[in-house]
Structures are given as structure tokens and as C-alpha cells.
Motif scaffolding. Structure first.
Motif, mmCIF file in Angstrom:
data_model
loop_
_atom_site.group_PDB
_atom_site.id
_atom_site.type_symbol
_atom_site.label_atom_id
_atom_site.label_comp_id
_atom_site.label_asym_id
_atom_site.label_seq_id
_atom_site.Cartn_x
_atom_site.Cartn_y
_atom_site.Cartn_z
ATOM 1 N N LEU A 1 14.184 -5.676 -3.150
ATOM 2 C CA LEU A 1 14.322 -4.858 -1.946
ATOM 3 C C LEU A 1 13.299 -3.718 -1.948
ATOM 4 C CD1 LEU A 1 18.227 -4.638 -1.673
ATOM 5 C CD2 LEU A 1 16.672 -6.081 -0.347
ATOM 6 N N SER A 2 13.107 -3.083 -3.106
ATOM 7 C CA SER A 2 12.132 -2.001 -3.202
ATOM 8 C C SER A 2 10.718 -2.514 -2.944
ATOM 9 C CB SER A 2 12.205 -1.350 -4.586
ATOM 10 O OG SER A 2 13.464 -0.756 -4.821
ATOM 11 N N ALA A 3 10.389 -3.675 -3.509
ATOM 12 C CA ALA A 3 9.044 -4.232 -3.320
ATOM 13 C C ALA A 3 8.777 -4.551 -1.847
ATOM 14 C CB ALA A 3 8.882 -5.493 -4.172
ATOM 15 N N ILE A 4 9.785 -5.055 -1.150
ATOM 16 C CA ILE A 4 9.628 -5.336 0.282
ATOM 17 C C ILE A 4 9.349 -4.045 1.049
ATOM 18 C CG2 ILE A 4 10.845 -6.082 2.358
ATOM 19 C CD1 ILE A 4 9.975 -8.402 0.683
ATOM 20 N N ILE A 5 10.092 -2.998 0.730
ATOM 21 C CA ILE A 5 9.910 -1.713 1.414
ATOM 22 C C ILE A 5 8.548 -1.115 1.095
ATOM 23 C CG2 ILE A 5 10.766 0.668 1.540
ATOM 24 C CD1 ILE A 5 13.584 -0.510 1.091
ATOM 25 N N TYR A 6 8.153 -1.151 -0.180
ATOM 26 C CA TYR A 6 6.829 -0.655 -0.553
ATOM 27 C C TYR A 6 5.734 -1.387 0.224
ATOM 28 C CZ TYR A 6 8.950 1.576 -4.693
ATOM 29 O OH TYR A 6 9.697 2.348 -5.539
ATOM 30 N N THR A 7 5.828 -2.701 0.256
ATOM 31 C CA THR A 7 4.797 -3.512 0.911
ATOM 32 C C THR A 7 4.750 -3.230 2.404
ATOM 33 O OG1 THR A 7 5.176 -5.251 -0.740
ATOM 34 C CG2 THR A 7 3.937 -5.862 1.211
ATOM 35 N N TRP A 8 5.914 -3.077 2.998
ATOM 36 C CA TRP A 8 5.979 -2.765 4.430
ATOM 37 C C TRP A 8 5.294 -1.433 4.713
ATOM 38 C CZ3 TRP A 8 7.877 -5.283 8.760
ATOM 39 C CH2 TRP A 8 8.011 -4.513 9.916
ATOM 40 N N CYS A 9 5.542 -0.447 3.877
ATOM 41 C CA CYS A 9 4.959 0.878 4.084
ATOM 42 C C CYS A 9 3.450 0.877 3.873
ATOM 43 C CB CYS A 9 5.615 1.888 3.139
ATOM 44 S SG CYS A 9 7.354 2.246 3.490
ATOM 45 N N VAL A 10 2.967 0.129 2.891
ATOM 46 C CA VAL A 10 1.545 0.147 2.565
ATOM 47 C C VAL A 10 0.730 -0.697 3.545
ATOM 48 C CG1 VAL A 10 -0.179 -0.496 0.826
ATOM 49 C CG2 VAL A 10 1.954 0.595 0.125
ATOM 50 N N PHE A 11 1.228 -1.877 3.883
ATOM 51 C CA PHE A 11 0.439 -2.807 4.697
ATOM 52 C C PHE A 11 0.916 -2.878 6.144
ATOM 53 C CE2 PHE A 11 -0.286 -4.142 0.370
ATOM 54 C CZ PHE A 11 -1.632 -4.469 0.357
ATOM 55 N N GLY A 12 1.828 -2.018 6.532
ATOM 56 C CA GLY A 12 2.330 -2.050 7.899
ATOM 57 C C GLY A 12 1.514 -1.250 8.885
ATOM 58 N N GLY A 13 0.510 -0.526 8.408
ATOM 59 C CA GLY A 13 -0.322 0.275 9.302
ATOM 60 C C GLY A 13 -1.456 -0.530 9.909
ATOM 61 N N SER A 14 -2.412 0.187 10.462
ATOM 62 C CA SER A 14 -3.554 -0.447 11.116
ATOM 63 C C SER A 14 -4.795 -0.286 10.249
ATOM 64 C CB SER A 14 -3.781 0.197 12.487
ATOM 65 O OG SER A 14 -4.895 -0.371 13.124
ATOM 66 N N PHE A 15 -5.419 -1.414 9.903
ATOM 67 C CA PHE A 15 -6.628 -1.410 9.086
ATOM 68 C C PHE A 15 -7.810 -1.745 9.980
ATOM 69 C CE2 PHE A 15 -4.821 -1.124 4.840
ATOM 70 C CZ PHE A 15 -3.502 -1.489 5.055
ATOM 71 N N CYS A 16 -8.444 -0.712 10.505
ATOM 72 C CA CYS A 16 -9.539 -0.938 11.456
ATOM 73 C C CYS A 16 -10.852 -0.316 10.994
ATOM 74 C CB CYS A 16 -9.157 -0.369 12.824
ATOM 75 S SG CYS A 16 -8.656 1.370 12.768
ATOM 76 N N GLY A 17 -10.875 0.232 9.778
ATOM 77 C CA GLY A 17 -12.082 0.906 9.296
ATOM 78 C C GLY A 17 -12.664 0.233 8.069
ATOM 79 N N PRO A 18 -12.985 1.021 7.031
ATOM 80 C CA PRO A 18 -13.574 0.464 5.802
ATOM 81 C C PRO A 18 -12.630 -0.520 5.127
ATOM 82 C CG PRO A 18 -13.791 2.864 5.869
ATOM 83 C CD PRO A 18 -12.859 2.483 6.970
ATOM 84 N N ASN A 19 -13.200 -1.447 4.374
ATOM 85 C CA ASN A 19 -12.381 -2.450 3.680
ATOM 86 C C ASN A 19 -12.659 -2.482 2.172
ATOM 87 O OD1 ASN A 19 -14.940 -3.572 3.712
ATOM 88 N ND2 ASN A 19 -14.209 -5.648 4.124
ATOM 89 N N ARG A 20 -13.249 -1.422 1.633
ATOM 90 C CA ARG A 20 -13.582 -1.358 0.212
ATOM 91 C C ARG A 20 -12.494 -0.583 -0.535
ATOM 92 N NH1 ARG A 20 -19.085 -2.410 -0.626
ATOM 93 N NH2 ARG A 20 -19.206 -0.996 -2.408
ATOM 94 N N ILE A 21 -11.770 -1.287 -1.403
ATOM 95 C CA ILE A 21 -10.689 -0.689 -2.194
ATOM 96 C C ILE A 21 -11.265 -0.210 -3.518
ATOM 97 C CG2 ILE A 21 -8.464 -1.096 -3.316
ATOM 98 C CD1 ILE A 21 -7.902 -3.245 -1.249
ATOM 99 N N ASP A 22 -11.237 1.093 -3.731
ATOM 100 C CA ASP A 22 -11.798 1.671 -4.948
ATOM 101 C C ASP A 22 -10.798 1.561 -6.105
ATOM 102 O OD1 ASP A 22 -13.460 2.957 -6.698
ATOM 103 O OD2 ASP A 22 -13.041 4.975 -5.953
ATOM 104 N N HIS A 23 -10.568 0.332 -6.517
ATOM 105 C CA HIS A 23 -9.620 0.057 -7.591
ATOM 106 C C HIS A 23 -9.840 -1.377 -8.057
ATOM 107 C CE1 HIS A 23 -6.521 1.818 -9.903
ATOM 108 N NE2 HIS A 23 -5.514 1.071 -9.489
ATOM 109 N N PHE A 24 -9.143 -1.787 -9.141
ATOM 110 C CA PHE A 24 -9.307 -3.153 -9.615
ATOM 111 C C PHE A 24 -8.150 -4.056 -9.188
ATOM 112 C CE2 PHE A 24 -7.342 -0.653 -12.983
ATOM 113 C CZ PHE A 24 -6.251 -1.407 -13.356
#
Length: 334
Positions: free
Chosen positions: A152-175
């Protein structure tokens, strides 16, 4: 998922920028991953094939080893592949799936650490009631609850992180696809998402760490009251090694997830390496492979004989207290 997702893929910048810097970390992290798999798989297999290890403590350790295998596998193979490849792109769905599974197993890890600390606390502080309190049914209920809450926590985390709008840069500064670097790419307001994530991290991470801390405080108080000097030294040594692993995992988790996104610095990747790769590698040695009973079970499997290794108790009280009567029930196998 809500929001307008114009991005179909992301680029993971990884750990090293230049190709000449990628070979040493590849070799190092490959060795860490191999040790993690071998150590945790050995513990998981040994618990299920050795009747002498069919106790609540090792039941929880088997699930802990399984979680460490999955937890590390979510991150390491992709990171190792990126260190050898020039193409570090990951699809939106792939990134979301990686984060969902990472959040799931990371949350389970928190709950399992708390459960194992509680198991030790009951075994040491309430030995005569151990079999009643930590019954087989309770063991399965604790494990099932951990998996349910983590999902349940993972679903909520994922919803919060990927539920927005990604319309700009696409470079994730992480591994890998983690909370902070992905949220930095969201075009819409992320304040509400950050508050929800902060609340659930507080419940899952801070809540379980408090259970661990209180459990070990109770254990140490009991040991100081009833154990001999030699037994106290052994108990402190065992507690210190366990708390070292817990501190590494929770300390780096606090650093990553309980500070404002604007406060994150270059040390984020180092902290992430510690809790995603280093602690899963260390856990088999800290919790199991240093245990004399585990070594005895390994020896028995290797020789295929009826002899078993001697049991080294977490707190050997001898005949000093009736607490040690629990040995017969396999409760204090530490």
C-alpha cells in the motif's frame, strides 16, 4: 496515474560521467552484488532445509534474506548495465516499475528489522511467554502485515512521484529512479505529493526505527540485570553489530527522505549506495553467518551427517536465571 506525461523515457546519469571512470565502480559493485546474492541466498536456503533452524528467529531471517535479494536486484543489475553502456535511457513505465518495486522491498525491510528486534526483545525479556507471544500464527500474521503495508505504501509513493506532469527535462541525476531526482523533473506543483511522501516515510521509517530502538534498550536493560560480565560483553557485542547495520540503513534513509528536496547535495548518491547495496551485503554476516548455530547447520549440510553445531546463545545465562529454560524451545538461538 494522473497528469499529462509528455515524457516517454528518462536518461539515468548514473554515478560516473566519463567512460574511464566507470570500470572501477563496475568491478566493485559487481563484487558487492555477487556477495549479496550468495550470502542471502545461502541463508534463505539453509533456513528452509535445516530443521534446527525452524524457529521464529530464523523464519524472520529467511524473509529478510529474500527481501535483501529482491531489494538489491531491483537496483544493481540496471546500474551495472548502465556503467557498461552509453545508452542509459529508461522508459517511463520502466522507471515507474523500478521505483514501485524498490519502494515495496525497502518498506518491507524496515518492517522486518522492527519485527526481528521485537522478536529478540520478547525472547530475552519475556522468555517464559515467548512461545505464546511469538507463535507460528503470529509469525505469519506479522509477515503478511508487513507485505500488505509495504504494498500500500509503495502504491502511494509511486502515485505521488509519477502522478504529476513531466513536460520538461528528462535527465535523472541518479543511478536509479528515486523520489527526489524524479520529483525534480515534475512540471506541476509537488508540494502536496512531498507532504504525503514525508508523512508515509515518517510512519514507515521513523515508526519502525523507534520500535527497534526501544526493543534494544529493553534487551540491554535486561542483560545488565541478570547476566554475568562475560555474558554482558557478548550481548553488547551482538547488539552493537546489529545496531550498526540498522544505523546504516535508517541513517541514510533519514538523510535521503526526511529532508527538503532543496537540501539534497552530491552526497545523495553515496547515501543511496549504502542503503541499496552495502547494507544488503552486510546483513547476512551481521545477522546470520557469524552465528555458531548457522555455521553448525552449514557444516551439517556439507557433511550430510547427524551432528550439528553447538548453539551460541544471544545471552548465555547458564543456570543463573530461569530465562534460559527457553533454550529447550529454541527461542533464544542468537
Amino acid at each position: 496515474m494522473r497528469g499529462n506525461h509528455t515524457q516517454t523515457k528518462f536518461i539515468l546519469l548514473g554515478i560516473a560521467d566519463r567512460p574511464c571512470e566507470q570500470t572501477p565502480p563496475f568491478v566493485l559493485f559487481l563484487l558487492i552484488y555477487i556477495v549479496t546474492l550468495v550470502g542471502n541466498f545461502a541463508i534463505f536456503t539453509l533456513v528452509w532445509v535445516s530443521p534446527s533452524l525452524h524457529t521464529p528467529m530464523y523464519f524472520f531471517l529467511a524473509h529478510f534474506a529474500f527481501t535483501d535479494i529482491c531489494y538489491s536486484t531491483v537496483i544493481s543489475p540496471r546500474m551495472l548495465a548502465d556503467l557498461l553502456s552509453e545508452d542509459k535511457t529508461i522508459s517511463f513505465t520502466g522507471c515507474m516499475t523500478q521505483f514501485l518495486t524498490f519502494a515495496f522491498f525497502a518498506t518491507i525491510e524496515c518492517y522486518l528489522l522492527a519485527i526481528m528486534a521485537y522478536d529478540r526483545q520478547v525472547a530475552i525479556c519475556q522468555p517464559l511467554l515467548y512461545v505464546t507471544i511469538i507463535s507460528s500464527r503470529v509469525c505469519w500474521q506479522l509477515i503478511a502485515s508487513s507485505y500488505l503495508f509495504a504494498f500500500l505504501s509503495a502504491i502511494i509513493y509511486t502515485w505521488c512521484v509519477f502522478g504529476g506532469s513531466f513536460c520538461g527535462p528528462n535527465r535523472i541525476d541518479h543511478f536509479f529512479c528515486d523520489v527526489v531526482p524524479v520529483l525534480k523533473l515534475v512540471c506541476s506543483d509537488t508540494h502536496s505529493s512531498e507532504m504525503v511522501i514525508f508523512a508515509f516515510v515518517t510512519i514507515n521509517v521513523v515508526g519502525t526505527s523507534m520500535v527497534i530502538l526501544l526493543s534494544y534498550i529493553s534487551i540491554l536493560c535486561t542483560v545488565l540485570r541478570v547476566c554475568s560480565a562475560q555474558s554482558r560483553a557478548r550481548a553488547f557485542h551482538t547488539c552493537a553489530s546489529h545496531l550498526m547495520s540498522v544505523s546504516l540503513f535508517f541513517g541514510t534513509s533519514f538523510f535521503m527522505y526526511l529532508q527538503p528536496p532543496s537540501s539534497h547535495r552530491s552526497l545523495d548518491k553515496v547515501a543511496s549506495i549504502i542503503y541499496t547495496m552495502v547494507t544488503p551485503m552486510l546483513n547476512p554476516f551481521i545477522y546470520s553467518l557469524r552465528n555458531k548455530e548457522v555455521k553448525g547447520a552449514l557444516l551439517k549440510c556439507r557433511r550430510n551427517s547427524s551432528a550439528t553445531g553447538n548453539i551460541e546463545e544471544f545471552c548465555h545465562l547458564g543456570h543463573e536465571q530461569s530465562m534460559c529454560s527457553v533454550k529447550a524451545n529454541g527461542a533464544l538461538k542468537y
